[in-house]
Design a protein around this motif. Structure first.
Motif, PDB file in Angstrom:
ATOM      1  N   VAL A 137      -4.692  -3.517  -5.103  1.00  0.00           N
ATOM      2  CA  VAL A 137      -3.744  -3.095  -4.071  1.00  0.00           C
ATOM      3  C   VAL A 137      -2.577  -4.072  -4.004  1.00  0.00           C
ATOM      4  N   ALA A 138      -2.880  -5.370  -3.987  1.00  0.00           N
ATOM      5  CA  ALA A 138      -1.825  -6.386  -3.910  1.00  0.00           C
ATOM      6  C   ALA A 138      -0.898  -6.306  -5.111  1.00  0.00           C
ATOM      7  N   ALA A 139      -1.461  -6.082  -6.299  1.00  0.00           N
ATOM      8  CA  ALA A 139      -0.639  -6.018  -7.513  1.00  0.00           C
ATOM      9  C   ALA A 139       0.284  -4.808  -7.485  1.00  0.00           C
ATOM     10  N   GLU A 140      -0.225  -3.660  -7.056  1.00  0.00           N
ATOM     11  CA  GLU A 140       0.609  -2.456  -7.014  1.00  0.00           C
ATOM     12  C   GLU A 140       1.716  -2.595  -5.981  1.00  0.00           C
ATOM     13  N   LEU A 141       1.393  -3.174  -4.832  1.00  0.00           N
ATOM     14  CA  LEU A 141       2.418  -3.371  -3.808  1.00  0.00           C
ATOM     15  C   LEU A 141       3.487  -4.348  -4.288  1.00  0.00           C
ATOM     16  N   ALA A 142       3.082  -5.400  -4.972  1.00  0.00           N
ATOM     17  CA  ALA A 142       4.057  -6.358  -5.494  1.00  0.00           C
ATOM     18  C   ALA A 142       4.997  -5.688  -6.499  1.00  0.00           C
ATOM     19  N   GLU A 143       4.433  -4.854  -7.353  1.00  0.00           N
ATOM     20  CA  GLU A 143       5.260  -4.151  -8.340  1.00  0.00           C
ATOM     21  C   GLU A 143       6.255  -3.211  -7.663  1.00  0.00           C
ATOM     22  N   ALA A 144       5.872  -2.674  -6.516  1.00  0.00           N
ATOM     23  CA  ALA A 144       6.742  -1.741  -5.793  1.00  0.00           C
ATOM     24  C   ALA A 144       7.767  -2.448  -4.912  1.00  0.00           C
ATOM     25  N   GLY A 145       7.657  -3.776  -4.757  1.00  0.00           N
ATOM     26  CA  GLY A 145       8.647  -4.512  -3.983  1.00  0.00           C
ATOM     27  C   GLY A 145       8.177  -4.994  -2.624  1.00  0.00           C
ATOM     28  N   PHE A 146       6.854  -5.094  -2.442  1.00  0.00           N
ATOM     29  CA  PHE A 146       6.290  -5.557  -1.180  1.00  0.00           C
ATOM     30  C   PHE A 146       5.522  -6.869  -1.396  1.00  0.00           C
ATOM     31  N   ALA A 147       5.410  -7.638  -0.327  1.00  0.00           N
ATOM     32  CA  ALA A 147       4.562  -8.834  -0.322  1.00  0.00           C
ATOM     33  C   ALA A 147       3.471  -8.648   0.721  1.00  0.00           C
ATOM     34  N   VAL A 148       2.222  -8.848   0.339  1.00  0.00           N
ATOM     35  CA  VAL A 148       1.101  -8.676   1.263  1.00  0.00           C
ATOM     36  C   VAL A 148       1.113  -9.798   2.294  1.00  0.00           C
ATOM     37  N   GLU A 149       1.124  -9.396   3.569  1.00  0.00           N
ATOM     38  CA  GLU A 149       1.074 -10.351   4.677  1.00  0.00           C
ATOM     39  C   GLU A 149      -0.354 -10.522   5.184  1.00  0.00           C
ATOM     40  N   ARG A 150      -1.085  -9.408   5.293  1.00  0.00           N
ATOM     41  CA  ARG A 150      -2.470  -9.455   5.753  1.00  0.00           C
ATOM     42  C   ARG A 150      -3.290  -8.386   5.026  1.00  0.00           C
ATOM     43  N   TRP A 151      -4.567  -8.701   4.831  1.00  0.00           N
ATOM     44  CA  TRP A 151      -5.540  -7.754   4.264  1.00  0.00           C
ATOM     45  C   TRP A 151      -6.771  -7.802   5.142  1.00  0.00           C
ATOM     46  N   TRP A 152      -7.174  -6.646   5.649  1.00  0.00           N
ATOM     47  CA  TRP A 152      -8.350  -6.570   6.501  1.00  0.00           C
ATOM     48  C   TRP A 152      -9.324  -5.534   5.955  1.00  0.00           C
ATOM     49  N   THR A 153     -10.614  -5.726   6.245  1.00  0.00           N
ATOM     50  CA  THR A 153     -11.612  -4.691   5.979  1.00  0.00           C
ATOM     51  C   THR A 153     -12.459  -4.508   7.238  1.00  0.00           C
ATOM     52  N   ASP A 154     -13.192  -3.408   7.279  1.00  0.00           N
ATOM     53  CA  ASP A 154     -14.190  -3.243   8.328  1.00  0.00           C
ATOM     54  C   ASP A 154     -15.357  -4.180   8.040  1.00  0.00           C
ATOM     55  N   GLU A 155     -16.262  -4.287   8.967  1.00  0.00           N
ATOM     56  CA  GLU A 155     -17.350  -5.250   8.822  1.00  0.00           C
ATOM     57  C   GLU A 155     -18.194  -4.981   7.578  1.00  0.00           C
ATOM     58  N   ALA A 156     -18.384  -3.698   7.238  1.00  0.00           N
ATOM     59  CA  ALA A 156     -19.198  -3.347   6.071  1.00  0.00           C
ATOM     60  C   ALA A 156     -18.407  -3.366   4.768  1.00  0.00           C
ATOM     61  N   LYS A 157     -17.124  -3.695   4.840  1.00  0.00           N
ATOM     62  CA  LYS A 157     -16.252  -3.791   3.653  1.00  0.00           C
ATOM     63  C   LYS A 157     -16.188  -2.475   2.871  1.00  0.00           C
ATOM     64  N   ARG A 158     -16.065  -1.389   3.622  1.00  0.00           N
ATOM     65  CA  ARG A 158     -15.952  -0.076   2.992  1.00  0.00           C
ATOM     66  C   ARG A 158     -14.509   0.359   2.806  1.00  0.00           C
ATOM     67  N   PHE A 159     -13.611  -0.176   3.648  1.00  0.00           N
ATOM     68  CA  PHE A 159     -12.243   0.317   3.707  1.00  0.00           C
ATOM     69  C   PHE A 159     -11.299  -0.863   3.887  1.00  0.00           C
ATOM     70  N   GLY A 160     -10.121  -0.780   3.278  1.00  0.00           N
ATOM     71  CA  GLY A 160      -9.140  -1.854   3.374  1.00  0.00           C
ATOM     72  C   GLY A 160      -7.870  -1.402   4.074  1.00  0.00           C
ATOM     73  N   LEU A 161      -7.286  -2.306   4.837  1.00  0.00           N
ATOM     74  CA  LEU A 161      -5.999  -2.059   5.484  1.00  0.00           C
ATOM     75  C   LEU A 161      -5.088  -3.231   5.133  1.00  0.00           C
ATOM     76  N   THR A 162      -3.918  -2.906   4.548  1.00  0.00           N
ATOM     77  CA  THR A 162      -2.990  -3.918   4.082  1.00  0.00           C
ATOM     78  C   THR A 162      -1.685  -3.839   4.849  1.00  0.00           C
ATOM     79  N   LEU A 163      -1.247  -4.949   5.392  1.00  0.00           N
ATOM     80  CA  LEU A 163       0.074  -5.045   5.991  1.00  0.00           C
ATOM     81  C   LEU A 163       0.973  -5.782   5.006  1.00  0.00           C
ATOM     82  N   ALA A 164       2.036  -5.087   4.568  1.00  0.00           N
ATOM     83  CA  ALA A 164       2.914  -5.626   3.530  1.00  0.00           C
ATOM     84  C   ALA A 164       4.362  -5.576   3.984  1.00  0.00           C
ATOM     85  N   GLU A 165       5.121  -6.615   3.628  1.00  0.00           N
ATOM     86  CA  GLU A 165       6.514  -6.722   4.025  1.00  0.00           C
ATOM     87  C   GLU A 165       7.424  -6.366   2.858  1.00  0.00           C
ATOM     88  N   ALA A 166       8.462  -5.607   3.141  1.00  0.00           N
ATOM     89  CA  ALA A 166       9.455  -5.261   2.115  1.00  0.00           C
ATOM     90  C   ALA A 166      10.226  -6.523   1.735  1.00  0.00           C
TER      91      ALA A 166
END
Length: 326
Positions: free
Chosen positions: A291-320
């Motif tokens: 996810v971080a690599a694809e966002l970087a290629e698209a012109g974003f920088a990852v600010e935060r990465w979160w998952t739920d407690e069971a690590k099933r799903f990811g939420l990424t906050l990225a800055e242009a």
């Protein structure tokens, strides 16, 4: 104040479906884009899917949003929240609450292809968030991003793992298109379902109650309604297949018998043999580094990465990031 801009009329929807049907059903293997699940019936079925015990993504993403919405509002200071593919906007209320409590949020812009679903969501949000400017946009997030209103800084939320429905090249094209409409320093909040054991993944797309099967077959009903086709959805089996190499789920409709289907609105007739399938959706699963690599290629920088407690799903906050041209 509430507004609703319509950038996709019924006639244009039918024409877009006609184009997709002609290209997808004349290919090998045959395919139909997953966005055509979502007429009014399809939208209701998907809401039912999100409540199924097997379908963990909605609950997992909601868990993250409930925990982190205040932090997202603090980091971004967003005055405008844009939600792509908003549907009922149910999870987005957590972000709206965070933005309201922080004090910066002034404007909510939900975009969805379904005018009926969007109208209901807009009115519900307006009633529950007095003082918030709500500006709904009926359109396709692959085509109408440059028409989205709102005051800077904006936070674009693309939730639910919908990014996984794009093939990799189309996914990169889409992420770059989001970056192009944002100014440097604005934000993207991206939900991604994560790679996990195949049994859990397949069950999420092939529930015991058969709701996902009905949702899958609904694409044939949409083609029947809009293009006068004579598909019999009951002559197709629903299938969810985990492609370990591509790391995605494929949803398929597999013909139970030989058949010929007429599609007058597309000016075509197709033949299917017993066992032949139509691919109706891919749902890619992700890893944090990817996810971080694809966002970087698209012109974003990852600010935060979160998952739920069971690590099933990811939420990424990225800055242009500032563009290299700038």
């Amino acid at each position: 104040m509430t507004e609703l801009d319509v950038h996709r009329e019924e006639r244009e929807l039918t024409e877009a479906l006609r184009t997709d049907v002609r290209s997808g059903l004349s290919a090998e293997p045959k395919s139909l884009p997953s966005k055509w699940f979502y007429d009014a019936r399809g939208s209701r079925l998907f809401e039912d899917i999100t409540a199924l015990p097997e379908y963990y993504p909605t609950r997992a993403e909601r868990e993250i949003l409930a925990r982190e919405a205040a932090e997202i509002a603090r980091i971004t200071g967003a005055r405008t929240l844009v939600e792509l593919g908003s549907g009922s906007s149910e999870k987005t209320r957590l972000l709206l609450d965070g933005g309201r409590d922080h004090g910066a949020l002034r404007h909510f812009v939900p975009l969805d292809v379904s005018e009926s679903a969007l109208s209901e969501a807009v009115e519900a949000i307006r009633a529950d968030y007095p003082g918030l400017e709500v500006h709904g946009v009926v359109g396709d997030f692959t085509e109408h991003l440059d028409l989205l209103p709102g005051q800077a800084p904006r936070l674009v939320a693309f939730l639910g793992g919908t990014i996984g429905n794009f093939l990799p090249a189309d996914r990169m094209k889409f992420l770059r298109s989001v970056r192009e409409v944002l100014d440097a320093g604005e934000w993207l909040l991206l939900g991604t379902d994560l790679v996990k054991d195949p049994a859990t993944l397949v069950a999420a797309y092939d529930d015991a109650a058969g709701v996902t099967a009905e949702f899958n077959r609904n694409v044939l009903r949409v083609v029947n309604t809009r293009l006068g086709a004579d598909f019999d959805p009951d002559r197709f089996d629903h299938e969810a297949y985990w492609d370990a190499g591509a790391e995605w789920i494929e949803m398929r409709l597999r013909a139970k018998e030989d058949m010929t289907v007429r599609i007058p609105g597309a000016g075509m007739e197709i033949s299917l043999t017993e066992g032949e399938y139509i691919r109706t959706e891919i749902s890619a699963k992700f890893r944090a580094a990817g996810v971080a690599a694809e966002l970087a290629e698209a012109g974003f920088a990852v600010e935060r990465w979160w998952t739920d407690e069971a690590k099933r799903f990811g939420l990424t906050l990225a800055e242009a990031r500032p563009s290299s041209a700038g």
